[in-house]
Write a protein that holds these residues in place. Structure first.
Motif, PDB file in Angstrom:
ATOM      1  N   ALA A  74      -1.266   5.287   9.842  1.00  0.00           N
ATOM      2  CA  ALA A  74      -2.666   5.368   9.651  1.00  0.00           C
ATOM      3  C   ALA A  74      -3.124   4.025   8.904  1.00  0.00           C
ATOM      4  O   ALA A  74      -2.370   3.091   8.049  1.00  0.00           O
ATOM      5  N   SER A  76      -7.076   2.089   7.493  1.00  0.00           N
ATOM      6  CA  SER A  76      -8.272   2.381   7.213  1.00  0.00           C
ATOM      7  C   SER A  76      -9.259   1.097   7.744  1.00  0.00           C
ATOM      8  O   SER A  76      -9.473   1.197   9.009  1.00  0.00           O
ATOM      9  N   THR A  77      -9.426  -0.258   7.434  1.00  0.00           N
ATOM     10  CA  THR A  77      -9.852  -1.267   7.984  1.00  0.00           C
ATOM     11  C   THR A  77      -8.885  -1.887   8.806  1.00  0.00           C
ATOM     12  O   THR A  77      -9.234  -2.832   9.698  1.00  0.00           O
ATOM     13  N   TRP A  79      -6.347  -4.435   7.734  1.00  0.00           N
ATOM     14  CA  TRP A  79      -6.428  -5.797   7.484  1.00  0.00           C
ATOM     15  C   TRP A  79      -5.119  -6.604   7.328  1.00  0.00           C
ATOM     16  O   TRP A  79      -4.860  -7.251   6.554  1.00  0.00           O
ATOM     17  N   HIS A  82       0.953  -5.381   7.544  1.00  0.00           N
ATOM     18  CA  HIS A  82       1.332  -4.000   6.792  1.00  0.00           C
ATOM     19  C   HIS A  82       0.398  -2.888   7.289  1.00  0.00           C
ATOM     20  O   HIS A  82       0.817  -1.679   6.862  1.00  0.00           O
ATOM     21  N   SER A  83      -0.438  -2.901   8.036  1.00  0.00           N
ATOM     22  CA  SER A  83      -1.216  -1.692   8.453  1.00  0.00           C
ATOM     23  C   SER A  83      -0.966  -1.317   9.868  1.00  0.00           C
ATOM     24  O   SER A  83      -1.492  -0.402  10.233  1.00  0.00           O
ATOM     25  N   GLY A 153      -4.547  -3.255  -5.505  1.00  0.00           N
ATOM     26  CA  GLY A 153      -5.551  -2.892  -6.128  1.00  0.00           C
ATOM     27  C   GLY A 153      -6.225  -4.051  -7.331  1.00  0.00           C
ATOM     28  O   GLY A 153      -6.933  -3.687  -8.133  1.00  0.00           O
TER      29      GLY A 153
END
Ligand code: FAD
Length: 512
Positions: A74, A76-77, A79, A82-83, A153
């Motif tokens: 999964a 989210s955007t 970026w 690693h996504s 974060g």
């Protein structure tokens, strides 16, 4: 394995317009030049991409994967490398259809978001209510949900609003077998207001310093702490970067502070934190800033030793934004800052128009960082453990030496060896300094530099006791083997959690 039958089953969940295995579409997911140590811009092409529109659809997709032993990832955007998939045959779950702000609780100061509600969108709605949220340094186009549940974060606003991992309240989590888990008060049916009960408190399993990067299922909703915003409800801003035009409110002030050496820079950090006067604070390295905003100028400067020496004098700096609630409060905060700078033998520059607008808005909206891609197409980061300021100061000292060596060998751009970007957190409780290196991704020699740089930073961090794992995270298994024995065997525990919750290793973690 991803078969035609599995594809059709997923299609029946999301509809044919929300699933694809067209090579051109899949390649748009596989182009990921950022956050990778090895040269190149392409990661594994996903086997298919699927766009669920609700938590129920995410659950059904994950259950199909679980039943058929198909790996999924999964984002989210999305970026960075690693996504995306860390191997062949992985289904990319793109959450962009889940972009809603589900709730803003003004009284209890939290906001509930889906994965693709980006920071800019959430902040704009919060500001209308006199609230704000911590935005990571990557900028306001990122997902606050991803920062809180799955990645890192850090960011400019950490001094007053903390680190993303500390702002998480209730969480909605689709586990690797497709079951739904609700964390904190949400788990006992009491709403989103608390991350640690009444109800299951599993924040430490969900994430530690950094999250699992998609390796423990899919997060579909999260409640995030919000903070006081003393600025305009609907700021009117035009333009970008140097062309930013906006009215800086009277109750805000932006300063640049410079110190004679590392030690006095660190003293000032402790004292500014203790005085609780900074709304936003970060070290913005002079060399990288000039590369990012005026790359052609910096190319010329690198051949001008006298100018380089003059710029290097501004090496130990930071920018501080003060936000006050009254004229008296502003006066107190400015006087306190001036006194700290005087006693640490620093120089304080009161930023005036036209730069004031740019620094104010790029700090509040975190809207300028992407400029770092301009000089060479990408960048890489080493060190960066979150530690006490004295430790991060040591990280900066060692980082400077490591980087100077790479500059001298022509492996990266000459940024005066001054690239330690980082912020203070929770009014000085801890700090982070990351050693950014910028290089030409199209130059085969420079493109190989990140791997060697990552190793040099990791080795130094372990040998010199420079704290946490920091950005070694992206170096994969070997880096963990290096860090884990000196960091409470964290990787052993992390693996145990992963094996227990996802025994078939279907929720793909890319680098681990
Ligand atoms: C210029 C620049 C500056 C940066 N500075 C910072 C910084 O200051 N602080 C910082 O923390 N990071 C920083 N980063 C890293 C940044 O956080 C990541 O690049 C991140 O990927 C941003 O996008 P995102 O928030 O949409 O998350 P994504 O890219 O979508 O995801 C991040 C990770 O979380 C996983 N994930 C995302 N959503 C979910 C979900 N719903 N369920 C399960 N897993 C999920 C993804 O698989 C991925 O591994 C920086 C990056 C850049 C390019």
């Amino acid at each position: 394995m991803m078969t035609d039958d599995v594809y059709r089953e997923m299609e029946s969940v999301v509809g044919e317009e929300n699933i694809s295995r067209e090579p051109a579409i899949l390649d748009s997911y596989a182009f990921q030049p950022f956050h990778r140590a090895e040269p190149g811009s392409w990661i594994h092409r996903p086997a298919a991409v699927v766009l669920p529109g609700s938590t129920g659809e995410v659950q059904q997709i994950v259950k199909i994967c679980h039943r058929n032993k198909v790996s999924y990832k999964a984002h989210s955007t999305g970026w960075g490398a690693h996504s995306g998939p860390g191997k062949e045959g992985v289904i990319q779950i793109d959450l962009r259809r889940m972009d809603r702000i589900l709730e803003i609780d003004e009284e209890n100061m939290y906001v509930v978001v889906e994965p693709y509600a980006i920071c800019a969108q959430v902040q704009a709605e919060l500001m209308k209510r006199g609230l704000n949220l911590h935005i990571i340094g990557a900028g306001s186009s990122t997902s606050p949900l991803a920062a809180c549940t799955s990645h890192m974060g850090m960011g400019f606003t950490g001094v007053s609003m903390g680190y993303s991992g500390r702002s998480v309240l209730g969480v909605e989590w689709v586990l690797p077998d497709g079951e739904l888990l609700r964390l904190g008060s949400l788990g006992s049916g009491s709403g989103w207001f608390c991350g640690d009960g009444p109800g299951p408190s599993l924040r430490g399993i969900m994430r530690g310093w950094a999250g699992y990067d998609g390796g423990l299922g899919v997060f579909t909703g999260v409640a995030i702490k919000t903070f006081h915003w003393p600025g305009p409800r609907e700021p009117e801003v035009e333009g970008l970067l140097f062309d930013t035009k906006t009215e800086v409110p009277d109750n805000f002030k932006v300063f640049l502070c410079y110190f004679p050496d590392y030690e006095r820079w660190a003293d000032a950090y402790y004292r500014i934190g203790e005085a609780e006067i900074a709304y936003i604070m970060s070290k913005n390295p002079i060399g990288a800033m000039i590369w990012a905003f005026t790359p052609h100028l910096m190319r010329k400067i690198t051949d001008m030793p006298a100018i380089k020496t003059a710029l290097k004098a501004a090496q130990h700096g930071c920018h501080v934004m003060i936000a006050a609630n009254s004229p008296g409060d502003l006066d107190y905060q400015v006087k306190t800052l001036k006194r700290i700078i005087e006693e640490t033998e620093g120089v304080l520059i009161d930023v005036k128009p036209p730069f004031e607008s740019m620094l104010w808005w790029s700090g509040v909206r975190v809207s300028a960082v992407q400029a770092i891609f301009r000089p060479g197409g990408t960048f890489f980061v080493g060190l960066g453990g979150d530690e006490a300021v004295d430790n991060t100061m040591l990280q900066a000292k060692f980082g400077e030496k490591i980087k100077q060596d790479f500059i001298d060998r022509g492996l990266i751009y000459d940024d005066l060896a001054d690239v330690m970007w980082g912020g203070l957190y929770e009014q000085g409780l801890f700090n982070h300094q990351e050693e950014i290196m910028i290089f030409n991704a199209r130059d085969p020699r420079q493109a190989k530099a990140p791997e060697e740089f990552a190793k040099a930073c990791a080795r130094t961090a372990v040998e010199e006791h420079l704290g946490g794992i920091g950005f070694a995270l992206f170096g994969g298994e070997k880096m963990h083997d290096l860090f884990s024995p000196v960091t409470s065997d964290y990787y052993k525990w992390e693996k145990k959690i992963k094996e227990t919750w996802d025994p078939d290793d279907l929720s793909n973690q890319t680098f681990r």
